[in-house]
Design a protein around this motif. Structure first.
Motif, PDB file in Angstrom:
ATOM      1  N   GLN A  74      -5.110   5.732  -2.929  1.00  0.00           N
ATOM      2  CA  GLN A  74      -3.863   5.023  -2.667  1.00  0.00           C
ATOM      3  C   GLN A  74      -3.571   4.025  -3.791  1.00  0.00           C
ATOM      4  OE1 GLN A  74      -6.442   5.039  -0.499  1.00  0.00           O
ATOM      5  NE2 GLN A  74      -5.739   6.547   1.019  1.00  0.00           N
ATOM      6  N   ARG A  75      -2.320   3.648  -3.913  1.00  0.00           N
ATOM      7  CA  ARG A  75      -1.892   2.633  -4.878  1.00  0.00           C
ATOM      8  C   ARG A  75      -1.717   1.306  -4.140  1.00  0.00           C
ATOM      9  NH1 ARG A  75       1.188   7.001  -5.683  1.00  0.00           N
ATOM     10  NH2 ARG A  75       3.005   6.017  -4.707  1.00  0.00           N
ATOM     11  N   PHE A  99       0.863  -1.170   0.000  1.00  0.00           N
ATOM     12  CA  PHE A  99       0.000   0.000   0.000  1.00  0.00           C
ATOM     13  C   PHE A  99       0.904   1.225   0.000  1.00  0.00           C
ATOM     14  CE2 PHE A  99      -2.230  -3.440   2.050  1.00  0.00           C
ATOM     15  CZ  PHE A  99      -3.523  -3.344   1.608  1.00  0.00           C
ATOM     16  N   SER A 100       0.609   2.175  -0.873  1.00  0.00           N
ATOM     17  CA  SER A 100       1.436   3.373  -0.927  1.00  0.00           C
ATOM     18  C   SER A 100       0.566   4.591  -1.182  1.00  0.00           C
ATOM     19  CB  SER A 100       2.508   3.261  -2.013  1.00  0.00           C
ATOM     20  OG  SER A 100       1.915   3.032  -3.273  1.00  0.00           O
ATOM     21  N   SER A 101       0.999   5.706  -0.602  1.00  0.00           N
ATOM     22  CA  SER A 101       0.309   6.981  -0.778  1.00  0.00           C
ATOM     23  C   SER A 101       1.354   8.076  -0.658  1.00  0.00           C
ATOM     24  CB  SER A 101      -0.787   7.169   0.272  1.00  0.00           C
ATOM     25  OG  SER A 101      -1.408   8.425   0.139  1.00  0.00           O
ATOM     26  N   GLU A 126       4.890   4.051   2.028  1.00  0.00           N
ATOM     27  CA  GLU A 126       4.613   2.730   1.466  1.00  0.00           C
ATOM     28  C   GLU A 126       4.791   1.691   2.554  1.00  0.00           C
ATOM     29  OE1 GLU A 126       5.783  -0.208  -2.275  1.00  0.00           O
ATOM     30  OE2 GLU A 126       7.160   1.385  -1.669  1.00  0.00           O
ATOM     31  N   LEU A 152     -10.686   1.970   0.670  1.00  0.00           N
ATOM     32  CA  LEU A 152      -9.424   1.306   0.356  1.00  0.00           C
ATOM     33  C   LEU A 152      -9.615  -0.207   0.279  1.00  0.00           C
ATOM     34  CD1 LEU A 152      -6.355   1.513  -0.059  1.00  0.00           C
ATOM     35  CD2 LEU A 152      -6.106   1.346   2.431  1.00  0.00           C
ATOM     36  N   LEU A 183      -4.237   6.267   7.356  1.00  0.00           N
ATOM     37  CA  LEU A 183      -4.799   7.160   6.341  1.00  0.00           C
ATOM     38  C   LEU A 183      -4.944   8.579   6.909  1.00  0.00           C
ATOM     39  CD1 LEU A 183      -7.565   4.892   4.771  1.00  0.00           C
ATOM     40  CD2 LEU A 183      -5.168   5.094   4.165  1.00  0.00           C
TER      41      LEU A 183
END
Length: 529
Positions: free
Chosen positions: A375-376, A334-336, A340, A362, A529
């Protein structure tokens, strides 16, 4: 696409369909033969009786009587068998179409699925699929009608060529009138009826979901008034259809009467042959009029096909990679921005943040149910949005915040997890979810009927039943959204201990959203988050 689904389902019933076709043709031929022989026999017997004792004694009544009985028996058995096998083929074909449509709906992009009201989907899988029955039965009706018409024409030829011509013209007029009147009078009202039925089912499904609130606030009269317009529209459409169908049937009767009269008037070769031709024409017209129902049902079938086409054309998005087994051993990240978190296989992650921060969004994106999380998220090196819903279902088992249960038994809800679940596995999952004692206390245990959406259970019990189902799924990753909401502290601590032991024993990874301190200790890392 829906036509192809129906064709494939009907092909699997081709043996029953062919038997029904043969029986329909046999019944039609026997029906025409019954009336033709009866007309010839009664007229000949009357003439012989009027001609004197010698003629009456010389008249052979044994063979015609035996033929009449034989035709009557064959006609009765043929019609019964034709209906038995044709409806068997139709019912089994539609039983294949429904799961095929539902499978397409379940595999489609969530955005396309969730935008459909549940009542509309229920109407399509219910009444719209039922309307396709005539498309299957039609394959039996047409050969039977043709066989009856052909037999009537043969009888007409025996009484003279002009009798056969009159019968042929009459049958053609009946066919043209049926198709023309049905298309002009019935089509609009059939669509109106279908639209009203869909609105009613959609409204009922939405109101039924709020049944408790409706009862508490005494809203039943207001809801009845709100649905009254659709009910009136449905009844008006039904009445109009009945009236117009009566017009079509009446036109067929009038044309059939004129046809029989013309056959009788143009017949030659003696009174017995004229009577045989006339009654054979009547029987042929009766068999031919069976196509009227097909004409009147065609607008309903076409409307249902059009409605179902949208659902049948849904296609799952193909996965970016086919090697899902390899992906199961890959880490989830999870990355933002610059942050990460990489979760190794069998790892445990807590997704934290205040209410409204987007935790459920998410998780929905991770599960392939939505695509709007900022998010990625990657499984290995592949972004989850590229994997598609079908692939992600094989990786993640979910117990959502709003646990959804089917109207069935405890076992029914748990066996949805995967095929072949045993009772021993079910009880182990219930023990882990701290629900085994509750289920044992139910009058019928695992076979206890729970009602719609688990109505017999409390909110916390529904959550734990959903959790047990996720445990039974056997996926590499377990995704939990507020699994202990509504539990007391002691039960929550026991649930946390049971989950920790189960995760260690199975080597399953955990992705958790929880505001409760009792479960936060399950996670080794946090993505805030």
């Amino acid at each position: 696409m829906i036509a192809q689904l129906l064709h494939d389902a009907s092909r699997r019933q081709r043996r029953a369909t062919w038997v029904a076709i043969l029986l329909a043709m046999l019944a039609a031929v026997a029906g025409v033969g019954l009336l033709a022989v009866s007309g010839w026999f009664l007229t000949g017997a009357a003439i012989a009786g009027a001609s004197g004792i010698a003629a009456a004694r010389g008249f052979n009544y044994l063979l015609p009587s035996a033929g009449i009985r034989a035709f009557a028996v064959i006609r009765t058995l043929g019609r019964y068998g034709e209906r038995l096998f044709s409806h068997r083929a139709a019912f089994f074909a539609l039983a294949d179409v429904r799961p095929a449509l539902f499978a397409r709906l379940a595999a489609a992009e969530p955005g396309m699925v969730f935008s459909r009201p549940s009542g509309e989907v229920a109407a399509q899988l219910g009444s719209d699929v039922d309307a396709l029955e005539d498309a299957v039965v039609r394959r039996v009706t047409l050969p039977g009608a043709l066989a009856g018409a052909a037999t009537g024409l043969v009888a007409g030829i025996l009484a003279g060529p002009w009798s056969a011509v009159a019968l042929l013209v009459g049958l053609a007029a009946m066919r043209l009138a049926s198709r023309g009147l049905s298309a002009r009078l019935v089509t609009a009202h059939v669509q109106r009826r279908a639209d009203a039925m869909t609105r009613l089912k959609a409204g009922y499904a939405e109101y039924a979901a709020c049944g408790a609130e409706i009862a508490v606030y005494r809203l039943v009269p207001r809801i009845v008034d709100a649905m009254a317009a659709d009910v009136d529209d449905l009844e008006a459409a039904r009445l109009a259809i009945v009236r117009h169908e009566a017009v079509v049937q009446g036109a067929q009767m009038v044309l059939a009467a004129f046809t029989v009269a013309a056959v009788l008037a143009l017949a030659n070769g003696g009174a017995p042959l004229a009577a045989a031709a006339a009654l054979a024409g009547a029987a042929a017209a009766e068999a031919w009029s069976g196509l009227v129902r097909t004409d009147m049902q065609r607008p309903r079938v076409d409307d249902a096909m059009e409605r179902l086409e949208d659902m049948a054309s849904l296609q799952p998005r193909p996965p970016h990679h086919d090697d899902i087994v390899r992906l199961a051993a890959e880490p989830v990240s999870f990355s933002s921005g610059e942050r990460e978190v990489v979760l190794e296989p069998a790892g445990r992650l807590l997704i934290g943040g205040p209410s409204g921060a987007g935790k459920s969004r998410l998780l929905g994106t991770l599960l392939g149910l939505r695509e709007d999380a900022p998010q990625r998220i990657h499984v290995g090196t592949i972004e989850v949005r590229e994997l598609g819903l079908e692939s992600l279902r094989r990786l993640f088992a979910s117990a959502p915040q709003d646990a959804a249960l089917i109207a069935g038994t405890v076992a029914d809800n748990l066996r949805l997890a995967r095929p072949g679940v045993t009772d021993a596995e079910i009880w182990d999952a219930l023990e882990t979810a701290c629900l085994a004692e509750t289920v044992r206390a139910l009058p019928q245990g695992l076979d206890q009927w729970l009602g719609g959406d688990g109505a017999r259970l409390s909110g916390g019990q529904r959550k734990r039943l959903s959790l047990a189902r996720a445990l039974l799924a056997g996926r590499p990753w377990l995704v939990l959204d507020e699994p202990s909401e509504g539990l007391d502290s002691a039960t929550e601590r026991q649930l946390a201990a049971n989950l920790s032991a189960w995760l260690d024993r199975t080597g399953t990874g955990l992705i958790l959203v929880s505001h409760r301190e009792g479960l936060r200790g399950l996670a080794a890392s946090t993505f805030a988050l």
